[in-house]
Design a protein around this motif. Structure first.
Motif, PDB file in Angstrom:
ATOM      1  N   TYR A  76      10.145   5.884  10.414  1.00  0.00           N
ATOM      2  CA  TYR A  76       9.894   7.142  11.124  1.00  0.00           C
ATOM      3  C   TYR A  76       8.493   7.092  11.723  1.00  0.00           C
ATOM      4  O   TYR A  76       7.505   6.980  10.997  1.00  0.00           O
ATOM      5  CB  TYR A  76      10.012   8.322  10.159  1.00  0.00           C
ATOM      6  CG  TYR A  76       9.828   9.693  10.777  1.00  0.00           C
ATOM      7  CD1 TYR A  76      10.936  10.477  11.100  1.00  0.00           C
ATOM      8  CD2 TYR A  76       8.565  10.216  11.012  1.00  0.00           C
ATOM      9  CE1 TYR A  76      10.780  11.747  11.650  1.00  0.00           C
ATOM     10  CE2 TYR A  76       8.390  11.476  11.561  1.00  0.00           C
ATOM     11  CZ  TYR A  76       9.506  12.238  11.884  1.00  0.00           C
ATOM     12  OH  TYR A  76       9.341  13.488  12.428  1.00  0.00           O
ATOM     13  N   GLY A  77       8.402   7.147  13.042  1.00  0.00           N
ATOM     14  CA  GLY A  77       7.102   7.111  13.705  1.00  0.00           C
ATOM     15  C   GLY A  77       6.628   8.501  14.054  1.00  0.00           C
ATOM     16  O   GLY A  77       7.359   9.286  14.664  1.00  0.00           O
ATOM     17  N   ASP A  78       5.402   8.825  13.672  1.00  0.00           N
ATOM     18  CA  ASP A  78       4.784  10.098  14.035  1.00  0.00           C
ATOM     19  C   ASP A  78       4.071   9.911  15.365  1.00  0.00           C
ATOM     20  O   ASP A  78       2.998   9.332  15.437  1.00  0.00           O
ATOM     21  CB  ASP A  78       3.801  10.533  12.956  1.00  0.00           C
ATOM     22  CG  ASP A  78       3.236  11.919  13.207  1.00  0.00           C
ATOM     23  OD1 ASP A  78       3.385  12.432  14.338  1.00  0.00           O
ATOM     24  OD2 ASP A  78       2.646  12.500  12.279  1.00  0.00           O
ATOM     25  N   ILE A  84       0.845  -1.197   0.000  1.00  0.00           N
ATOM     26  CA  ILE A  84       0.000   0.000   0.000  1.00  0.00           C
ATOM     27  C   ILE A  84       0.879   1.245   0.000  1.00  0.00           C
ATOM     28  O   ILE A  84       1.910   1.289   0.686  1.00  0.00           O
ATOM     29  CB  ILE A  84      -0.888   0.041   1.268  1.00  0.00           C
ATOM     30  CG1 ILE A  84      -1.641  -1.279   1.464  1.00  0.00           C
ATOM     31  CG2 ILE A  84      -1.851   1.222   1.226  1.00  0.00           C
ATOM     32  CD1 ILE A  84      -2.657  -1.589   0.411  1.00  0.00           C
ATOM     33  N   TYR A  85       0.442   2.284  -0.721  1.00  0.00           N
ATOM     34  CA  TYR A  85       1.111   3.574  -0.599  1.00  0.00           C
ATOM     35  C   TYR A  85       0.667   4.281   0.688  1.00  0.00           C
ATOM     36  O   TYR A  85       1.491   4.626   1.534  1.00  0.00           O
ATOM     37  CB  TYR A  85       0.838   4.453  -1.825  1.00  0.00           C
ATOM     38  CG  TYR A  85       1.157   5.906  -1.566  1.00  0.00           C
ATOM     39  CD1 TYR A  85       2.474   6.315  -1.355  1.00  0.00           C
ATOM     40  CD2 TYR A  85       0.144   6.861  -1.488  1.00  0.00           C
ATOM     41  CE1 TYR A  85       2.779   7.648  -1.081  1.00  0.00           C
ATOM     42  CE2 TYR A  85       0.435   8.191  -1.223  1.00  0.00           C
ATOM     43  CZ  TYR A  85       1.748   8.575  -1.014  1.00  0.00           C
ATOM     44  OH  TYR A  85       2.048   9.882  -0.726  1.00  0.00           O
ATOM     45  N   SER A  86      -0.645   4.519   0.861  1.00  0.00           N
ATOM     46  CA  SER A  86      -1.149   5.240   2.023  1.00  0.00           C
ATOM     47  C   SER A  86      -2.333   4.481   2.632  1.00  0.00           C
ATOM     48  O   SER A  86      -3.301   4.162   1.934  1.00  0.00           O
ATOM     49  CB  SER A  86      -1.591   6.650   1.620  1.00  0.00           C
ATOM     50  OG  SER A  86      -2.171   7.339   2.719  1.00  0.00           O
ATOM     51  N   GLY A 115       4.726   7.001   9.727  1.00  0.00           N
ATOM     52  CA  GLY A 115       3.332   7.164  10.091  1.00  0.00           C
ATOM     53  C   GLY A 115       3.032   6.828  11.523  1.00  0.00           C
ATOM     54  O   GLY A 115       3.901   6.823  12.393  1.00  0.00           O
ATOM     55  N   ALA A 116       1.748   6.504  11.762  1.00  0.00           N
ATOM     56  CA  ALA A 116       1.231   6.325  13.105  1.00  0.00           C
ATOM     57  C   ALA A 116       0.413   5.039  13.166  1.00  0.00           C
ATOM     58  O   ALA A 116       0.792   4.027  12.610  1.00  0.00           O
ATOM     59  CB  ALA A 116       0.401   7.550  13.488  1.00  0.00           C
ATOM     60  N   ILE A 167       5.626  -2.987   3.405  1.00  0.00           N
ATOM     61  CA  ILE A 167       4.179  -3.195   3.290  1.00  0.00           C
ATOM     62  C   ILE A 167       3.474  -1.883   2.955  1.00  0.00           C
ATOM     63  O   ILE A 167       2.706  -1.806   2.017  1.00  0.00           O
ATOM     64  CB  ILE A 167       3.608  -3.800   4.593  1.00  0.00           C
ATOM     65  CG1 ILE A 167       4.276  -5.139   4.902  1.00  0.00           C
ATOM     66  CG2 ILE A 167       2.086  -3.976   4.485  1.00  0.00           C
ATOM     67  CD1 ILE A 167       4.077  -6.230   3.859  1.00  0.00           C
ATOM     68  N   ILE A 168       3.741  -0.829   3.738  1.00  0.00           N
ATOM     69  CA  ILE A 168       3.032   0.450   3.589  1.00  0.00           C
ATOM     70  C   ILE A 168       4.030   1.598   3.606  1.00  0.00           C
ATOM     71  O   ILE A 168       4.981   1.595   4.388  1.00  0.00           O
ATOM     72  CB  ILE A 168       2.021   0.652   4.740  1.00  0.00           C
ATOM     73  CG1 ILE A 168       0.978  -0.467   4.735  1.00  0.00           C
ATOM     74  CG2 ILE A 168       1.339   2.003   4.657  1.00  0.00           C
ATOM     75  CD1 ILE A 168       0.154  -0.529   6.002  1.00  0.00           C
ATOM     76  N   ASN A 169       3.793   2.602   2.761  1.00  0.00           N
ATOM     77  CA  ASN A 169       4.631   3.797   2.818  1.00  0.00           C
ATOM     78  C   ASN A 169       4.209   4.695   3.979  1.00  0.00           C
ATOM     79  O   ASN A 169       5.006   4.990   4.859  1.00  0.00           O
ATOM     80  CB  ASN A 169       4.564   4.563   1.500  1.00  0.00           C
ATOM     81  CG  ASN A 169       5.486   5.763   1.497  1.00  0.00           C
ATOM     82  OD1 ASN A 169       5.136   6.836   1.966  1.00  0.00           O
ATOM     83  ND2 ASN A 169       6.697   5.583   0.989  1.00  0.00           N
ATOM     84  N   GLY A 170       2.963   5.156   3.991  1.00  0.00           N
ATOM     85  CA  GLY A 170       2.464   6.026   5.053  1.00  0.00           C
ATOM     86  C   GLY A 170       1.249   5.411   5.724  1.00  0.00           C
ATOM     87  O   GLY A 170       0.270   5.075   5.054  1.00  0.00           O
TER      88      GLY A 170
END
Length: 266
Positions: A147-149, A61-63, A117-118, A86-89
Motif C-alpha cells: 500500500y503506497g501513501d 525494520i518495523y518503521s 508507506g512512502a 524488509i520494512i513494515n512502514g
C-alpha cells in the motif's frame, strides 16, 4: 512500548551494519533487525533469517524514517494487519535490498520490500510469495510495496518482482497507491516476472492507482488475472462485483515506453 527488534529496539542518529538475526519471535510490532529507525540513522548489510510474526511486522525494520541499504530477508514474515519483507512502514530511503521469504497479512497490506508507506525505493528485488487475505477495496499486496501513501511517495525505480502476488488489489511493484495531492510520482525501469492474482484489480506493475502517477520504461512478463465476483460491504458503502486487469497497470495510470508479454485475464 517500543516495537521489538532482533538486534535493537530503536535507532536515533545511529548506525547498524553487518548484523544477522537468526531467531524467530513474535511481538505486536516488530522488525527482524530493528524496531524503529529514525532520521539520520542507517541500517546496512544486515540479514534476517528468522520467522517474524505479529500484528505489524517487517523482516528487517518495523518503521523506517532513515536509510536502509543492502539488506536481505529470508525468513517468513506474517502480520495480522500488515507485513513487509524488509520494512513494515516506510518514510525513508530503501535501496539494494532483497526479500526471499514468503510474506502474508490477514488484513491491510503485504509487500515484498515494504508493506505500507512512502519515501523512495530503488534497486530492490522480491523473490518471495506475497499474500493478503481480506477483501476490502483498498487492501493490497505488492511485490515491492503493498500500500503506497501517495502523500509522501516519491518513486520506485529499477525494482524487480519474481514472486507470486495474491490479494484484493495485487501487482508486481505496487498494489495500491492512495489518491492525494497532484504532484507526479514515478515508477521507472521496474520489472515483473511473477504471477499476479487480484480479486478486484491486478497489474503487472501497479494494480489500483488514484494519484498523479507515471509509469516509465517498465516491463511485465508474468500472467495477470482478476476474478472478483462478490459484492463487498464496507460500513454504509456497498461495492458491486468488478474485476480489472492490465499487463502493466490495472487502473488510472499514464504509461510511457512500457511493454507486456504476459497473459491478461478477467
Amino acid at each position: 512500548l517500543y516495537p521489538a527488534g532482533g538486534i535493537a529496539a530503536c535507532l536515533y542518529s545511529s548506525h547498524i551494519t553487518d548484523c544477522i538475526n537468526y531467531a524467530s519471535f513474535t511481538s505486536t510490532q516488530c522488525g527482524g533487525i530493528v524496531g524503529i529507525v529514525e532520521a539520520n540513522s542507517t541500517v546496512s548489510n544486515c540479514a534476517n533469517n528468522g520467522d517474524i510474526k505479529g500484528k505489524e511486522t517487517g523482516g528487517i525494520i518495523y518503521s523506517n524514517n532513515g536509510v536502509i541499504n543492502n539488506c536481505i530477508n529470508t525468513g517468513t514474515v506474517i502480520g495480522q494487519s500488515s507485513a513487509g519483507g524488509i520494512i513494515n512502514g516506510n518514510s525513508g530511503i530503501v535501496s539494494f535490498c532483497q526479500n526471499k521469504g514468503n510474506i502474508s497479512a490477514t488484513d491491510y497490506s503485504a509487500g515484498g520490500i515494504i508493506a505500507a508507506g512512502a519515501g523512495q525505493v530503488t534497486h530492490c528485488t522480491n523473490d518471495g510469495n506475497i499474500c493478503t487475505e481480506t477483501a476490502l477495496h483498498d487492501y493490497a499486496a505488492g511485490g515491492i510495496i503493498g500500500y503506497g501513501d501517495a502523500d509522501g511517495f516519491q518513486k520506485a525505480e529499477s525494482c524487480i518482482n519474481n514472486g507470486t502476488i495474491t490479494g484484493h488489489n495485487a501487482a508486481g511493484i505496487i498494489g495500491y497507491l492512495r489518491a492525494v495531492g497532484w504532484y507526479v510520482r514515478k515508477i521507472e525501469k521496474c520489472t515483473n516476472t511473477g504471477r499476479i492474482s487480484g480479486r478486484a484489480c491486478a497489474g503487472g506493475i501497479i494494480a489500483s492507482n488514484g494519484s498523479a502517477l507515471v509509469v516509465l520504461g517498465c516491463t511485465n512478463s508474468g500472467a495477470i488475472s482478476a476474478t472478483n465476483t462478490e459484492e463487498i460491504q464496507e460500513g454504509n458503502y456497498r461495492y458491486a462485483p468488478s474485476a480489472t486487469a492490465g499487463g502493466v497497470a490495472g487502473s488510472g495510470t499514464v504509461c510511457i515506453n512500457c511493454s507486456n508479454t504476459g497473459t491478461v485475464s478477467t
